[in-house]
Write an enzyme that holds these catalytic residues in place. Structure first.
Site, PDB file in Angstrom:
ATOM      1  N   GLU A 189      37.658  49.448  38.668  1.00  0.00           N
ATOM      2  CA  GLU A 189      37.282  49.880  40.021  1.00  0.00           C
ATOM      3  C   GLU A 189      38.419  50.679  40.621  1.00  0.00           C
ATOM      4  OE1 GLU A 189      36.084  46.752  42.781  1.00  0.00           O
ATOM      5  OE2 GLU A 189      34.851  45.799  41.241  1.00  0.00           O
ATOM      6  N   GLU A 205      37.461  39.459  39.308  1.00  0.00           N
ATOM      7  CA  GLU A 205      38.382  39.070  40.382  1.00  0.00           C
ATOM      8  C   GLU A 205      38.397  37.572  40.666  1.00  0.00           C
ATOM      9  OE1 GLU A 205      37.768  41.590  43.795  1.00  0.00           O
ATOM     10  OE2 GLU A 205      38.296  43.391  42.691  1.00  0.00           O
ATOM     11  N   TYR A 245      43.037  49.319  44.480  1.00  0.00           N
ATOM     12  CA  TYR A 245      42.793  50.022  45.739  1.00  0.00           C
ATOM     13  C   TYR A 245      44.096  50.422  46.435  1.00  0.00           C
ATOM     14  CZ  TYR A 245      38.006  48.761  44.944  1.00  0.00           C
ATOM     15  OH  TYR A 245      36.772  48.646  44.369  1.00  0.00           O
ATOM     16  N   HIS A 289      29.688  38.588  38.571  1.00  0.00           N
ATOM     17  CA  HIS A 289      30.410  39.364  39.582  1.00  0.00           C
ATOM     18  C   HIS A 289      30.133  38.684  40.929  1.00  0.00           C
ATOM     19  CE1 HIS A 289      32.095  43.522  40.620  1.00  0.00           C
ATOM     20  NE2 HIS A 289      31.874  42.967  41.797  1.00  0.00           N
ATOM     21  N   ASN A 325      40.988  46.430  38.920  1.00  0.00           N
ATOM     22  CA  ASN A 325      40.388  46.995  40.129  1.00  0.00           C
ATOM     23  C   ASN A 325      41.535  47.336  41.063  1.00  0.00           C
ATOM     24  OD1 ASN A 325      38.052  46.152  38.879  1.00  0.00           O
ATOM     25  ND2 ASN A 325      37.660  44.461  40.268  1.00  0.00           N
ATOM     26  N   ARG A 379      29.331  50.735  34.971  1.00  0.00           N
ATOM     27  CA  ARG A 379      29.697  49.329  35.091  1.00  0.00           C
ATOM     28  C   ARG A 379      28.690  48.640  36.003  1.00  0.00           C
ATOM     29  NH1 ARG A 379      33.780  46.525  38.611  1.00  0.00           N
ATOM     30  NH2 ARG A 379      34.269  44.557  37.576  1.00  0.00           N
TER      31      ARG A 379
END
Ligand SMILES: *[C@@H]1O[C@H](CO)[C@@H](O)[C@H](O)[C@H]1NC(C)=O
Ligand SMILES: *[C@@H]1O[C@H](CO)[C@@H](O)[C@H](O)[C@H]1NC(C)=O
Ligand SMILES: *[C@@H]1O[C@H](CO)[C@@H](O)[C@H](O)[C@H]1NC(C)=O
Ligand SMILES: *[C@@H]1O[C@H](CO)[C@@H](O)[C@H](O)[C@H]1NC(C)=O
Ligand SMILES: *[C@@H]1O[C@H](CO)[C@@H](O)[C@H](O)[C@H]1NC(C)=O
Ligand SMILES: *[C@@H]1O[C@H](CO)[C@@H](O)[C@H](O)[C@H]1NC(C)=O
Ligand SMILES: *[C@@H]1O[C@H](CO)[C@@H](O)[C@H](O)[C@H]1NC(C)=O
Length: 541
Positions: free
Chosen positions: A449, A240, A378, A194, A376, A148
């Site tokens: 991600e 995002e 986390y 991005h 993404n 990516r």
């Protein structure tokens, strides 16, 4: 004092203060982690994975990883993309080389040098621009089948527009990079934007606050499809969007917002305008691709968003509703428009006329404007009902809810990783995937991600905590697949140490550590060795 990334701080530690470990295992050496067929030894002794820590919270996942029941690569769906990622603004460098124009981030870092760790390295970064061939070899060694990456708009169109001229050297760079990846068996998974875009568009037109940018974004994307679409089969429009909007235009962390009312009275407007234009840019470009290019080129187009599960702070019905409200205010804000054509009802109610409206035509264009969503992930948070938000940098003020690191009883979600400084909660990924499946009729998903920093570690090559983190999230992903979620890929963040905004390079996010004291040498960490082993061992016989 620890300086944390403006962006990551929100994803990881915004409200994390307490520390309650759920795996209460005494401190001692944990021996070696051997996977079946694995040849590499992983010393997971406490002295290496975290000084001063008295627990090994990853013990159970490591035991599982060590067992024959851990899902191997072959157990994932056919054609599953196993990759890693980066972005142009975080690794490329060559800011002033090869005819590139400036991006907004060159300006932000320049204007706020004192607040950005490693600001002096911003324009050169890890020199991926010069060393891309070598970097592709490093990716190849990992055994990934996809990478990516993102394209720097300013490198292709230095002032953002076609009239301003196409920079052929920039066009050539991505041609070379894409060809090099394909030649080495790695499929490019390409981000059109991005975080960064040409500074000229911001200075002259107000950037994404001005809807005229949609046309420029479309022109730029069209050029990419025409130039690279014969070889690139996976596109993401915007990374995002919701996170960028909140951090930069509600909290004004990068001093981009000029919305005075927002900081003083918490009546914010720009944040909604910005996201609205992001969505229109996404839908316009997606339509262009699906109507003019897709049939011939055979690729797909989607978007990537941050993610996380909001868990009620207590069983109080107000908190239960607050958790759903935060889901709507973060993910519904983007996903409801691209799947259903409009913003969530609760946002319209609470934001009122500050939330822009889509025309009928725009709604039709938005609905179904994504072939997949990139997630993404986390960590996750608790959500507490809070009609009067007084915290600075909390959550969307209009959501009347705040995220919390611990619940009413003081429990945290999952466990706190001492080395990456994050609450590790793989169930949040699993639950988010199930939520998406149920709410949006099981769309195709990529985990675009997932990873953890090595901020608090003396030797960044000994990142065993990251092995455990990744294994735990691979397990969550596979469990979701078993339960019917259509996940088609997993990209470990990040391939190389990335410039993480205010945190600079201090997070050591890379599978390849960059030695800034030794000519930017790329050195595989123990997680890189493990990932390679995981990805290649079944393919050997
Ligand atoms: C993994 O397996 C090896 C060999 O079977 C064993 O010696 C080791 O203790 C195990 N490690 C963990 C963390 O369970
Ligand atoms: C880009 O350059 C062209 C040609 O010089 C000019 O007409 C246009 O206004 C510029 N656009 C921006 C955003 O600077
Ligand atoms: C928005 O962009 C248009 C066209 O590029 C320009 O004429 C206008 O001045 C811009 N508006 C603002 C507020 O910058
Ligand atoms: C930028 O943000 C920082 C931190 O929030 C603040 O201290 C500073 O005053 C801001 N600068 C401007 C020009 O708003
Ligand atoms: C919100 O909290 C602030 C600070 O504690 C207080 O001054 C204010 O009166 C509160 N507003 C409402 C509507 O409760
Ligand atoms: C694997 O993931 C599932 C789903 O989150 C979870 O229920 C299970 O406990 C996990 N297994 C281990 C060993 O962590
Ligand atoms: C790099 O070298 C400088 C100066 O010798 C030293 O202070 C620093 O700790 C070194 N950094 C690393 C990561 O080795």
């Amino acid at each position: 004092m620890e300086i944390l990334s403006a962006l990551r701080i929100y994803k990881t530690i915004i409200t994390i203060l307490s520390l309650v470990l759920i795996f209460n295992i005494p401190s001692q050496a944990y021996g070696y982690l051997f996977h079946r067929h694995m040849t590499t030894k992983y010393d997971l002794s406490i002295s290496q994975i975290g000084e001063g820590n008295t627990y090994n919270p990853y013990a159970s996942i490591l035991k599982f990883l060590n067992s024959s029941k851990f899902p191997n690569r072959e157990s994932f769906p056919h054609g599953f993309l196993f990759g890693t990622g980066s972005s142009a603004v975080q690794i490329e460098g060559g800011s002033h080389e090869g005819g590139r124009g400036l991006g907004i981030w060159d300006d932000i870092v320049e204007q706020n040098k004192g607040r950005y760790l490693d600001a002096d390295k911003f324009s050169s970064k890890i020199e991926h621009y010069k060393r891309y061939k070598e970097d592709v070899q490093h990716l190849k060694k990992l055994g990934v089948n996809s990478y990516r990456m993102s394209i720097s708009w300013s490198r292709i169109l230095p002032n953002g527009t076609l009239e301003g001229g196409i920079n052929q050297e920039g066009v050539n760079f991505y041609n070379n990079l894409i060809n090099e990846l394909l030649k080495n068996g790695i499929e490019p998974f390409v981000g059109i934007m991005h975080f960064d875009y040409p500074l000229a568009l911001k200075e002259k037109h107000g950037g994404f606050l001005n809807r005229s940018i949609v046309k420029y974004y479309k022109d730029y994307s069209k050029l990419l499809f025409k130039t690279y679409g014969d070889r690139v089969k996976h596109w993401t429009t915007i990374n995002e969007a919701e996170f960028t909007a909140i951090v930069q235009y509600m909290f004004n962390i990068d001093n981009l917002s000029t919305d005075q009312a927002c900081t003083s009275t918490k009546i914010c407007t720009q944040v909604y305008t910005l996201l609205h234009n992001f969505l229109l840019a996404h839908a316009t470009t997606s339509k262009l691709y699906t109507t003019k290019f897709q049939a011939i080129q055979g690729g797909e187009i989607g978007l990537a968003l941050s993610s996380g599960r909001y868990v009620p702070y207590s069983s109080n019905p107000e908190d239960v509703v607050a958790a759903q409200r935060l889901m709507d205010f973060y993910w519904g804000w983007v996903l409801d428009p691209v799947f259903h054509g409009d913003y969530p009802k609760i946002m319209k109610e609470l934001v009122g006329n500050r939330l822009p409206e889509f025309t009928k035509k725009e709604k039709r264009m938005l609905k179904g404007s994504t072939n997949f969503i990139g997630i993404n992930y986390y960590t996750s948070h608790f959500a507490r009902h809070e009609p009067n938000i007084t915290k600075i940098m909390a959550d969307n003020y209009d959501a009347l809810a705040v995220s919390e690191a611990s619940d009413a009883e003081g429990k945290i979600l999952g466990f706190k990783d001492q080395y990456g400084w994050n609450n590790v909660y793989p169930e949040g990924l699993y639950n988010f995937l199930i939520y998406i499946k149920e709410k949006y009729k099981n769309p195709k998903v990529y985990i675009t991600e997932n990873g953890i920093a090595s901020s608090k570690i003396s030797n960044p090559l000994k990142d065993e905590h990251r092995i455990a983190y990744v294994a735990a999230h691979l397990n969550a992903t596979k469990t979701a697949i078993n339960d019917g979620v259509n996940v088609q890929g997993y990209f470990l963040w990040a391939a190389f140490d990335t410039f993480e905004f205010q945190a600079g390079y201090s997070g050591n996010w890379g599978l390849y550590h960059i030695d800034f004291n030794d000519s930017l040498k790329r050195i595989p960490t123990n997680t890189a060795k493990w990932y390679k082993e995981y990805l290649t061992r079944d393919l050997r016989h």
